[in-house]
Design a protein around this motif. Structure first.
Motif, PDB file in Angstrom:
ATOM      1  N   SER A   1      27.749  28.964   7.442  1.00  0.00           N
ATOM      2  CA  SER A   1      26.800  30.274   7.329  1.00  0.00           C
ATOM      3  C   SER A   1      27.662  31.149   8.143  1.00  0.00           C
ATOM      4  O   SER A   1      27.117  32.700   7.947  1.00  0.00           O
ATOM      5  CB  SER A   1      25.776  29.948   8.218  1.00  0.00           C
ATOM      6  OG  SER A   1      24.707  30.764   8.662  1.00  0.00           O
TER       7      SER A   1
ATOM      8  N   ILE B   1      25.481  18.992   3.317  1.00  0.00           N
ATOM      9  CA  ILE B   1      25.659  20.159   3.852  1.00  0.00           C
ATOM     10  C   ILE B   1      25.176  20.024   5.451  1.00  0.00           C
ATOM     11  O   ILE B   1      25.967  20.937   6.470  1.00  0.00           O
ATOM     12  CB  ILE B   1      25.174  21.051   3.073  1.00  0.00           C
ATOM     13  CG1 ILE B   1      25.204  22.842   3.549  1.00  0.00           C
ATOM     14  CG2 ILE B   1      23.832  20.692   3.379  1.00  0.00           C
ATOM     15  CD1 ILE B   1      24.536  23.834   2.953  1.00  0.00           C
ATOM     16  N   SER B   2      25.289  19.698   6.153  1.00  0.00           N
ATOM     17  CA  SER B   2      24.309  19.717   7.750  1.00  0.00           C
ATOM     18  C   SER B   2      25.587  19.782   7.781  1.00  0.00           C
ATOM     19  O   SER B   2      25.346  19.693   9.368  1.00  0.00           O
ATOM     20  CB  SER B   2      23.205  18.495   7.813  1.00  0.00           C
ATOM     21  OG  SER B   2      23.930  17.232   7.626  1.00  0.00           O
TER      22      SER B   2
ATOM     23  N   HIS C   1      26.634  25.554  -0.910  1.00  0.00           N
ATOM     24  CA  HIS C   1      25.084  25.025   0.018  1.00  0.00           C
ATOM     25  C   HIS C   1      24.430  24.065  -1.339  1.00  0.00           C
ATOM     26  O   HIS C   1      23.395  23.631  -0.883  1.00  0.00           O
ATOM     27  CB  HIS C   1      24.209  26.243   0.023  1.00  0.00           C
ATOM     28  CG  HIS C   1      24.227  27.255   0.278  1.00  0.00           C
ATOM     29  ND1 HIS C   1      25.826  28.269   0.015  1.00  0.00           N
ATOM     30  CD2 HIS C   1      23.940  27.180   1.665  1.00  0.00           C
ATOM     31  CE1 HIS C   1      26.191  28.715   1.000  1.00  0.00           C
ATOM     32  NE2 HIS C   1      24.392  28.926   2.112  1.00  0.00           N
TER      33      HIS C   1
ATOM     34  N   LYS D   1      17.955  20.346   4.656  1.00  0.00           N
ATOM     35  CA  LYS D   1      18.225  21.250   3.756  1.00  0.00           C
ATOM     36  C   LYS D   1      17.367  22.610   4.514  1.00  0.00           C
ATOM     37  O   LYS D   1      17.610  24.087   4.356  1.00  0.00           O
ATOM     38  CB  LYS D   1      18.770  21.263   3.217  1.00  0.00           C
ATOM     39  CG  LYS D   1      20.277  20.060   2.521  1.00  0.00           C
ATOM     40  CD  LYS D   1      20.257  20.130   1.403  1.00  0.00           C
ATOM     41  CE  LYS D   1      21.068  21.250   0.848  1.00  0.00           C
ATOM     42  NZ  LYS D   1      21.385  20.702  -0.796  1.00  0.00           N
TER      43      LYS D   1
ATOM     44  N   HIS E   1      27.376  22.669   7.570  1.00  0.00           N
ATOM     45  CA  HIS E   1      26.896  24.216   7.771  1.00  0.00           C
ATOM     46  C   HIS E   1      26.700  25.121   8.922  1.00  0.00           C
ATOM     47  O   HIS E   1      26.140  26.520   8.305  1.00  0.00           O
ATOM     48  CB  HIS E   1      24.697  23.906   7.230  1.00  0.00           C
ATOM     49  CG  HIS E   1      24.089  25.110   7.548  1.00  0.00           C
ATOM     50  ND1 HIS E   1      23.434  25.988   7.863  1.00  0.00           N
ATOM     51  CD2 HIS E   1      23.683  25.791   6.146  1.00  0.00           C
ATOM     52  CE1 HIS E   1      22.883  27.290   7.527  1.00  0.00           C
ATOM     53  NE2 HIS E   1      23.130  27.270   6.030  1.00  0.00           N
TER      54      HIS E   1
END
Length: 494
Positions: free
Chosen positions: A313, A305-306, A300, A345, A309
């Motif tokens: 997740s 991270i996008s 994270h 974020k 993600h």
């Protein structure tokens, strides 16, 4: 894409044929196989080396025009000649070509492509069983083609340190017409029912797997998709490789998190891990819990991270679904890496937090609810309306509302001030309306508690106002005294 690749093998079936076996004089070394004047060392026919290490020959140089001969189809030659012919075809497929010029060596490129197509059809048809020598040479040919130095990444070419990976032009591998067929060939070899894992693991060894993992950094999404499918199949078929693969992926994550923060294949690796985590047996091993704490949760941290993600997740929620006791660990981990200035974020974190809370039971919720709702309170007052709005959406989830209702004596005092500040002065009307709904929900849930919190908030505001007036009065007194003592030389600052 994953399913499409696997279904492709159902097409273009060829007729049944006899197994490809070495000539009757197989005790003697097979003849040296060359393609006219091609500069490649003879194909070794000896037994695999001890330890199963993959020895890759140097990549053959591109032959001159007109040198590569067109070989007959395997099904058109006698069984006794197929062994040598198969080796010749593998050697043709070892040639590398310059794809920067589409017209250069066009004939040789087409011969190689047609040869690869024939080998793919042969392996996926299940019409023959390759002996150990042919399997070794097949994997050697695959290695010569796919294990290569990747070109510099786009951010390296532009010397950009903070560029958004999503904004970069998608890189496409020029040699993909050949490379795709090589990947298809090794995939069909792995999934084939005729492939004996005891034999294949000598060639698809740890060295091969490690080099395969290195290729995940390619910027070509088509290649990453094939790599994902192949590695997943290797993990499923070769149980001996499973701990090694998990450890190697772990090391890639460590290097990405703590050193480079640049890697093109994190999303694909997380997709593989999502399937692996889904198959973990219970009770969960300590090794897997450490992987969650040391690798997945720190993922994270990076700015990019996008780009991965969604897959991250999924892996995180899989752990919580497998073992509900890990919810407290995950939530505290999210709070540890909670972004301070990156609103994009924050929205991602709030969405993931909702998924984790859906699998959280009351006991684990109680362990982390104080730091959790302090952070949620800060999000409620965010000047970025998407962050405040996403935080308020948590009250649309029935399970989360149930957890809050059971612990309202702790939760409401933590966020009451944030709700009141939104009602009094948030600039966004949607946030204002959602806040009113949440206040009404708490009022209907426990009116006495709500009134108590309202009274305490009013008292705090009154004390704060009183302190503010006292400070202002004190400064005025100081200014008056200074004015009397300083005379004309004093400078007043208002």
């Amino acid at each position: 894409m994953f399913t499409k690749i696997m279904k492709r093998g159902q097409r273009n079936k060829v007729s049944k044929a006899e197994a490809i076996e070495p000539p009757p004089t197989s005790n003697a070394p097979p003849p040296s196989v060359t393609v006219n004047h091609a500069s490649r060392s003879a194909v070794a026919a000896g037994p695999p080396s001890s330890g199963g290490n993959l020895h890759v020959h140097p990549v053959p140089s591109v032959p001159s025009s007109g040198v590569v001969e067109v070989l007959p189809l395997l099904k058109d030659v006698p069984v006794s000649d197929r062994h040598v012919l198969f080796l010749k075809k593998l050697q043709i497929c070892c040639f590398s070509f310059d794809f920067s010029d589409t017209l250069k060596s066009a004939r040789e490129k087409e011969i190689k492509r047609q040869t690869l197509l024939e080998l793919v059809d042969l392996v996926q048809s299940g019409s023959c069983k390759l002996n150990e020598t042919l399997q070794e040479e097949l994997i050697r040919m695959v290695s010569v083609n796919v294990f290569r130095c990747l070109p510099p990444a786009s951010h390296e070419n532009s010397a950009s340190e903070t560029g958004d990976p999503d904004e970069d032009d998608v890189y496409l591998e020029p040699s993909w017409p050949h490379l795709q067929l090589v990947y298809e060939l090794v995939l069909r070899y792995i999934v084939s029912a005729d492939t004996d894992t005891k034999v294949a693991k000598r060639y698809l060894d740890h060295s091969f797997v490690l080099k395969l993992l290195d290729l995940f950094d390619t910027e070509d999404p088509r290649e990453r998709e094939y790599l994902k499918t192949i590695l997943h199949r290797v993990y499923g078929k070769f149980m001996v490789h499973r701990p090694f693969i998990r450890k190697a992926i772990n090391n890639i994550f460590y290097r990405f998190i703590f050193e480079t923060e640049r890697h093109s294949g994190i999303g694909e690796l997380l997709e593989i891990l999502g399937s692996i985590i889904n198959g973990f047996a219970l009770p969960m091993k300590e090794e897997h819990k450490l992987f969650l704490v040391r690798a997945l949760i720190p993922l994270h941290k990076p700015k990019s991270i996008s780009t991965y993600h969604q897959q991250l997740s999924y892996c995180i929620t899989q752990f919580v679904e497998k073992d509900y006791k890990l919810a407290d660990t995950v939530i505290r981990g999210l709070l540890k890496y909670w972004p301070v200035t990156n609103c994009g974020k924050e929205v991602l974190f709030l969405g993931e937090l909702e998924e984790v809370l859906e699998g959280t039971l009351s006991a684990e919720f109680q362990r982390c609810m104080v730091p959790l709702f302090r952070q949620i309170g800060r999000c409620l007052n965010s000047s970025h309306f998407q962050v405040a709005e996403r935080a308020l959406f948590l009250w649309n989830n029935e399970h989360i509302v149930g957890l809050i209702a059971q612990n309202r004596q702790v939760v409401l005092p933590l966020i009451f001030e944030a709700l009141e500040k939104n009602m009094q002065g948030h600039w966004n009307q949607a946030v204002h309306g959602l806040t009113a709904n949440v206040r009404r929900m708490f009022l209907e849930m426990d009116s006495e508690l709500f009134e108590e919190c309202d009274q305490q908030y009013a008292e705090r505001e009154a004390r704060s106002h009183e302190l503010s007036e006292q400070r202002e009065l004190t400064w005025k007194r100081l200014e008056a005294v200074a004015a009397e003592a300083g005379g004309e030389d004093m400078v007043m600052v208002s």
